[in-house]
Design an enzyme around this catalytic site. Structure first.
Site, PDB file in Angstrom:
ATOM      1  N   ASP A 137       0.837  -1.122   0.080  1.00 33.91           N
ATOM      2  CA  ASP A 137       0.055  -0.110  -0.016  1.00 33.91           C
ATOM      3  C   ASP A 137       0.890   1.096   0.196  1.00 33.91           C
ATOM      4  O   ASP A 137       1.559   1.697   1.294  1.00 33.91           O
ATOM      5  CB  ASP A 137      -0.859  -0.096   1.290  1.00 33.91           C
ATOM      6  CG  ASP A 137      -2.101  -1.059   1.317  1.00 33.91           C
ATOM      7  OD1 ASP A 137      -1.777  -1.988   0.570  1.00 33.91           O
ATOM      8  OD2 ASP A 137      -3.131  -0.812   1.905  1.00 33.91           O
ATOM      9  N   LYS A 140      -6.841   3.345  -3.440  1.00 42.40           N
ATOM     10  CA  LYS A 140      -7.212   3.420  -1.844  1.00 42.40           C
ATOM     11  C   LYS A 140      -7.361   4.881  -1.302  1.00 42.40           C
ATOM     12  O   LYS A 140      -6.748   5.687  -1.685  1.00 42.40           O
ATOM     13  CB  LYS A 140      -6.019   2.721  -1.191  1.00 42.40           C
ATOM     14  CG  LYS A 140      -6.348   2.880   0.478  1.00 42.40           C
ATOM     15  CD  LYS A 140      -5.155   1.868   0.988  1.00 42.40           C
ATOM     16  CE  LYS A 140      -5.241   2.060   2.639  1.00 42.40           C
ATOM     17  NZ  LYS A 140      -4.118   1.192   3.324  1.00 42.40           N
ATOM     18  N   LYS A 148     -10.252   0.430  -2.382  1.00 42.25           N
ATOM     19  CA  LYS A 148     -10.250   0.017  -1.127  1.00 42.25           C
ATOM     20  C   LYS A 148     -10.148   1.222  -0.083  1.00 42.25           C
ATOM     21  O   LYS A 148      -9.306   2.485  -0.069  1.00 42.25           O
ATOM     22  CB  LYS A 148      -8.593  -0.466  -0.651  1.00 42.25           C
ATOM     23  CG  LYS A 148      -8.177  -0.843   0.900  1.00 42.25           C
ATOM     24  CD  LYS A 148      -6.935  -1.176   1.127  1.00 42.25           C
ATOM     25  CE  LYS A 148      -6.761  -1.330   2.724  1.00 42.25           C
ATOM     26  NZ  LYS A 148      -5.135  -1.947   2.666  1.00 42.25           N
TER      27      LYS A 148
END
Length: 333
Positions: free
Chosen positions: A169, A233, A269
């Site tokens: 991430d 995300k 996400k």
């Protein structure tokens, strides 16, 4: 197809494309339309009984169970892995029609930790014989600010992958969005994707609450996907404004546009501020309505959360037993 082969398929899903500045220049988000869509979602059909329970179980399987604290240790990472492996008490799970075993679908999608804790997570999931079923995600690239030299950010990715992370991430440099340096942002994310190598797929954290406008959120989403991000995300969870349905709708529509143009499915996400079962269901309904059923799985949708699972457990306990639980009836999270 094995889980390892499936993960490899996920990595190859979005190879990216050339940066299209003309595409970015045509972005113009209609705020009134987005707000109306949020209102519709919040007023959407109310789910009850077994239908609600089914959505909550689906939400569990889409969670990246997360610990990103300064006092993280090997022991609390091990506990996180145990909770990811058995997110509900066994008797409660049995009442819902499932039982723990090698084929049990009720486990979280991943555990998410700092790079220095990746090895601890890998060891514990290996011990549980679940390393091929629960991903190890690591934040990287100067999380949460992204304000580190690019060389250092790339080295952090490589370190996490070397220790066994299967998902990275990354956080983008928000200043490049705020100053319109799209070419540089694209190049940096491309290098980050390359640093992930062939064994880890990449989620690009946009930190939407710090991007200023919804136009910037949409443009940053497109650039991240063009540079090869497998997921986009919302947030690090450390910003003052994190995952909101407004941001989710804008990012989902960017994903849909990218898919319509290139036929590559990029995941979403949301992270930060999603704490209740109702929150999770609203996001799942949004995904169903904008992106369709193909995105309603943990290959293409995740929640970044630490406290969400506890509320889902509470709701499922109440659904099964018909009474409100007390704290000692819960497993330790």
């Amino acid at each position: 197809m094995s889980n390892i082969e499936l993960k490899q398929k996920m990595i190859e899903r979005n190879p990216g494309c050339e940066l299209d500045l003309g595409w970015l220049n045509n972005v113009n988000i209609n705020l009134n339309a987005v707000n109306a869509a949020v209102t519709d979602l919040l007023n959407s059909r109310e789910l009850k009984n077994e239908h609600r329970a089914a959505w909550l179980l689906r939400a569990i399987t889409c969670i990246d169970l997360t610990t990103l604290a300064g006092d993280d240790t090997a022991s609390n990472v091990s506990r996180l892995c145990l909770k990811a492996a058995k997110p509900l008490p066994e008797d409660l799970l049995n009442e819902l029609g499932f039982e723990y075993g090698s084929d049990c679908p009720i486990r979280t999608a991943a555990v998410c930790v700092y790079p220095s804790r990746v090895e601890d997570a890998v060891k514990m999931l290996t011990k549980l014989n679940l390393l091929d079923k629960i991903n190890v995600a690591s934040v990287a690239t100067g999380f949460p600010s992204g304000q580190m030299p690019l060389k250092t950010r790339l080295e952090e990715i490589r370190y996490a992958v070397e220790k066994g992370a299967t998902e990275i991430d990354i956080v983008i440099d928000r200043s490049l969005v705020l100053t319109g340096q799209w070419e540089l942002l694209y190049q940096e994310i491309q290098q980050m994707k390359e640093a992930c190598g062939p064994k880890a797929h990449m989620k690009a954290i946009l930190a939407t609450g710090e991007l200023g406008t919804l136009n910037n959120v949409y443009k940053a989403s497109l650039v991240a996907m063009m540079a090869g991000s497998d997921f986009i995300k919302t947030s690090t969870g450390k910003e003052s404004i994190n995952a909101t349905l407004t941001f989710g709708i804008v990012m989902s529509r960017a994903i849909r546009e990218y898919y319509d143009k290139f036929n590559y499915k990029v995941g979403l996400k949301p992270a930060g501020g999603i704490r209740t079962g109702n929150d999770a269901i609203s996001w799942l309904i949004m995904i169903k309505e904008i992106l369709g059923n193909e995105w309603l799985n943990n290959e293409l949708f995740r929640f970044g959360a630490s406290g969400l699972l506890g509320d889902i457990e509470y709701n499922l306990f109440k659904y099964v037993t018909k009474y409100y639980p007390v704290s000692y009836e819960f497993t330790v999270g």
